[in-house]
Write an enzyme that holds these catalytic residues in place. Structure first.
Site, PDB file in Angstrom:
ATOM      1  N   ASP A 326      44.826  64.368  88.535  1.00  0.00           N
ATOM      2  CA  ASP A 326      43.844  64.073  88.104  1.00  0.00           C
ATOM      3  C   ASP A 326      43.908  62.590  87.449  1.00  0.00           C
ATOM      4  OD1 ASP A 326      41.280  64.249  86.828  1.00  0.00           O
ATOM      5  OD2 ASP A 326      41.900  65.478  85.178  1.00  0.00           O
ATOM      6  N   ASP A 632      43.482  70.354  84.489  1.00  0.00           N
ATOM      7  CA  ASP A 632      43.578  70.697  83.018  1.00  0.00           C
ATOM      8  C   ASP A 632      42.567  71.836  82.758  1.00  0.00           C
ATOM      9  OD1 ASP A 632      41.308  69.122  83.094  1.00  0.00           O
ATOM     10  OD2 ASP A 632      41.934  67.528  81.680  1.00  0.00           O
ATOM     11  N   ASP A 636      39.927  73.734  87.507  1.00  0.00           N
ATOM     12  CA  ASP A 636      41.032  73.144  88.428  1.00  0.00           C
ATOM     13  C   ASP A 636      41.923  74.517  88.821  1.00  0.00           C
ATOM     14  OD1 ASP A 636      40.450  70.581  88.027  1.00  0.00           O
ATOM     15  OD2 ASP A 636      41.247  70.388  86.185  1.00  0.00           O
TER      16      ASP A 636
END
Length: 891
Positions: A326, A632, A636
């Protein structure tokens, strides 16, 4: 679906009172009915399951069989010791993984939210897990939404739903919105989701779903259908166990057949020798050493801010070939920072990074600027027209409220313009709050006896509503040419992936005018622009470069905008051109084969959905990659679960993400992943070393006994001597090899093939050659002992074998430290643990040899001058091993 229908219908359905809430008695009844508002961990294993997992390991099964055979052949001591090793190994694994579970639980406890609830007609602060459907919850800026809820009230309410949807921009909410048909999660304006964060405004909501009935609960439950995969190390150890099992059977048959034709022993004695030697071929200490070394690695990773939840996952990191990361908070600081200022026709560079107010403001020529009145006015507007707070705690700066506004406060503090001092000096008299339609916010203040409206907002809107401009401290007409120049600067800043905010003011005679946007936010005086970005972490650039040197691809997968993702990726060296970037939506209609081709060249995927993330992970895996995936949010979790190594953020990560992940980054830092990969590589390299060491010793022992029987010599080793060699002599050096420092250049090597055997390439050559060298040296010692030194004492000849074998194995441990570098290049003392282990093992040999009752138990004699040929012969394997490295490298 409580976002559908009218608000009154939903309130009636849940039998609640929006003003008084539930009664305590009713709440208790509903808590019993619906259960606590928490998501039970599907990954948490029972103690029974943990024990079974330890016992079904192929290597453990092999050891248990060896223990049973030893018991049946009358060797109870060996049987008991092997079973003890199995039990101790299981306990160590369970305890170590339990510690990781405790660490995760502590992180989750830290992030466990509380809620302000109306019960019995009054406000109460309760733990989020005590909420039930029908509760009325008050929500303010900064709150974590504790459960799914239908909004009863909302005032300029904006909620960050990125943990659920991946959408990085906060969503504006409106309790008045009503829907009759299904709409997507991201479009439910009248609804707030558990685990999302209030970034602006306030409101009130009616709890409609808790725990596993909430949207994040449904995602967590769906993860149970994703099957866990074996780690590469598990596969390698299974293969090794099968190989050893085949080897044991072959050894048993060969020794029995050869003994039958070459020995005078009867059938039963011959069978017993064959079985005991087969048991000796199994490295009993291997499983325990693997567990201990992985545990040490687990602890070392924890010290470097990475909590690994599963023991075997420690090593998998070392074989990672692709890291899907990410952007926000992992590659970047997650702290918006103003980098550029434009005012009075000039552009300035703002130094510093993050929320700490350090750094100068410089002109384009590089000169430090201080005291410029227009920049100072812009800072005042940025601080006063602002609802965030900049806080210093224990030397660290953080903000509450919107990150964009936090960046403005930090910017002003660089010239010691403090928000609290300004608010005290020029208090806010009125305000027109920000909304996404106007894209502006205005506050009203009395400054030096005059009234002013201070406005910030989107550049195109503020510029279009401004009729004047501040030039060199004077208010002048904002002509079309000047507007064009400012708009060009806005485009220039935006092209650098900076988020641009515009600032203006309006002098006012008084505040008697009705405070509306139509009356106030026009004919303003334009002051300037700021350009901000969430900057890359300082250490991330080197970490990405190290990944590339290590043959690891870094792929940015983010919910952020294309241009922003591209700018950060270029800055970090993840990508070099636009051709390497792609919108997530472009994947939606692609086939699996097309996506497999796409991931070979693309390094940035922007505006991706949770489904896109899973698609990308699976495509990479189908291409043969070992994939680490960071995340997070709840959205996800499916991709984290599907990856070979799932990585969750420790600070910003939701409980679902942490629960699903194999590893948790305590500091949310990409560089920590790279550190963990290095640790994984070191661990696997060390596992190869001690596996090679243990197997070469065991193979040499088998060859020594087998060849002795083949040549018609008496058995050179007794069962107790073999047991001592396997469990005592070899164990300490093997453990020390497990903590061997990283070899030079370990992070410059290509990732290993996960299907590659533990014993392959130079390791296999070293294992075979060293087994032969040790066998030759020990057989020479045996023949010399039998024929020349102890012709009348079989115990003396056994002692020569015992002492030479132990000494050569201990010296062999120095050579096994590397298949590439010689001992002089590594440094003799660079692994102090190995020197201590060798000293301990050799001291134990001397104790056995020179303590009378132990000497009798082991059926050996005390050596004196006989140590000279023993040491001379024991040095041969070490010398030949070192020489072979030089020869191999020269070739």
């Amino acid at each position: 679906m409580d976002y559908k229908g009218s608000l009154n219908e939903v309130i009636k359905k849940h039998d609640s009172d929006p003003n008084r809430g539930l009664t305590s008695n009713e709440a208790s009844t509903r808590l019993e009915k619906y259960g606590p508002n928490r998501i039970e961990s599907s990954n948490k294993k029972s103690m029974i399951k943990k024990i079974i997992e330890q016992l079904v390991d192929p290597m453990v099964i092999l050891l248990v069989i060896a223990a049973i055979v030893s018991a049946f052949t009358g060797d109870l001591v060996e049987s008991v010791i092997i079973i003890a090793i199995v039990i101790i190994n299981a306990i160590m694994s369970i305890v170590q993984e339990g510690r990781a579970e405790d660490s995760v639980a502590a992180l989750q406890k830290m992030s466990s939210p509380e809620a302000t609830v109306i019960r019995d007609g009054s406000k109460k602060i309760l733990k989020a897990e005590e909420l039930v459907p029908g509760d009325v919850v008050i929500i303010e800026t900064g709150d974590i939404i504790p459960a799914d809820m239908r909004l009863i009230e909302s005032s300029n309410l904006q909620i960050d739903e990125s943990s659920l949807t991946g959408e990085s921009v906060a969503v504006e909410k409106d309790y008045k919105a009503e829907f009759d048909s299904d709409v997507g999660i991201g479009d439910r304006e009248n609804y707030a989701f558990s685990s999302s964060i209030v970034t602006y405004g306030h409101g009130k909501g009616l709890v409609t779903a808790t725990g596993e009935d909430s949207e994040i609960g449904k995602i967590a439950t769906s993860l149970e259908s994703v099957e866990d995969k074996d780690t590469p190390l598990q596969n390698q150890l299974k293969r090794l166990s099968k190989l050893l099992a085949i080897l044991v059977v072959i050894v048993c048959i060969l020794v029995f057949v050869v003994g039958y034709f070459r020995s005078e022993m009867d059938l039963l004695d011959n069978f017993m020798v064959a079985v005991s030697l087969a048991v000796a071929a199994i490295p009993e200490g291997l499983t325990a050493v693997v567990t201990i070394v992985l545990s040490i690695g687990m602890n070392r990773m924890a010290e470097r801010k990475a909590i690994v939840k599963n023991l075997l996952s420690v090593e998998t990191l070392g074989s990672t070939t692709a890291i899907c990361s990410d952007k926000t908070g992992t590659l970047t600081q997650n702290e918006m920072t103003i980098r550029k200022v434009y005012t009075d026709g000039k552009e300035y560079e703002v130094e510093g990074s993050g929320y700490e107010p350090k750094g100068d403001i410089r002109s384009k020529d590089g000169d430090v600027v201080s005291g410029d009145d227009q920049i100072k006015l812009l800072m005042n507007i940025a601080s006063l027209c602002n609802d965030a707070n900049l806080i210093r705690e224990e030397g660290q700066y953080k903000i509450t409220g919107d990150p964009t506004e936090g960046a403005m406060l930090t910017f002003a503090e660089k010239w010691n313009i403090n928000q609290e001092d300004l608010n005290e000096k020029y208090p806010r008299l009125e305000e027109i709050p920000f909304d996404s339609t106007r894209k502006m916010m205005t506050t009203f203040h009395q400054v030096d006896g005059s009234y002013y409206a201070y406005t910030k907002g989107a550049p195109d809107v503020v510029i279009s509503r401004s009729s004047k401009i501040l030039v060199d401290g004077n208010i002048e007409e904002f002509t079309d040419d000047l507007k064009k120049k400012v708009l060009e600067e806005n485009t220039n800043l935006a092209s650098q992936a900076l988020r641009v905010i515009s600032f203006a003011f309006k002098p006012m005679e008084n505040l008697d005018t009705e405070i509306t946007s139509e009356n106030i936010e026009n004919d303003m005086v334009f002051v300037g622009l700021t350009g901000m970005i969430d900057p890359p972490r300082p250490e991330a650039k080197e970490a990405v470069a190290e990944c590339h040197r290590s043959g690891i691809d870094v792929i940015m997968i983010t919910g952020d905008y294309f241009e922003t993702a591209l700018a950060i990726a270029k800055d970090l060296g993840i990508a070099q051109s636009r051709d390497q970037a792609m919108q997530g939506s472009d994947l939606d209609n692609k086939s699996e084969e097309e996506i497999r081709e796409i991931v070979k060249t693309k390094r940035i995927f922007a505006r991706v959905s949770p489904e896109n993330k899973v698609q990308l992970v699976k495509a990479l895996q189908q291409n043969g990659e070992v994939v680490a995936m960071t995340g997070d949010g709840v959205n996800d979790a499916p991709a984290i679960k599907n990856a070979d190594i799932g990585i969750s953020m420790g600070i910003t990560g939701t409980d679902v993400a942490k629960d699903t992940a194999d590893m948790i980054l305590v500091d949310d830092n990409f560089a920590t992943i790279v550190n963990a990969v290095e640790e994984g590589r070191v661990i696997f390299a060390n596992i190869k070393k001690f596996v090679s060491f243990l197997l070469s010793c065991n193979i040499a022992e088998v060859l020594i006994v087998f060849l002795s029987i083949l040549f018609g010599l008496p058995s050179p080793l007794t069962p107790i001597q073999l047991l001592w060699l396997n469990l005592v002599t070899d164990a300490f050096p093997a453990l020390a090899l497990g903590v061997e420092p990283a070899e030079p250049g370990i992070m410059e090597e290509e990732p290993r093939d996960p299907s590659e055997s533990i014993i392959s390439g130079p390791t296999k050559v070293s294992l075979i050659s060293q087994s032969i060298f040790i066998t030759i040296s020990v057989l020479l010692a045996y023949v010399i002992g039998l024929k020349y030194i102890f012709p009348d004492s079989i115990e003396g000849a056994h002692t020569m074998v015992f002492a030479t074998l132990i000494t050569s194995e201990l010296l062999r441990s120095f050579s096994v430290r590397s298949t590439k570098y010689t001992l002089s290049e590594l440094g003799f003392g660079s692994n102090p643990s190995l020197i201590k282990a060798l000293g301990l093992s050799f001291a134990l040999l001397l104790i056995v040899m020179y303590v009378p009752f132990l000497r009798d138990l082991f059926e050996i004699v005390a050596l004196s001058w006989e140590w000279l040929p023993v040491l001379g012969l024991a040095l041969i394997p070490l010398a030949l091993g070192e020489l072979s490295k030089v020869v191999r490298r020269n070739k």
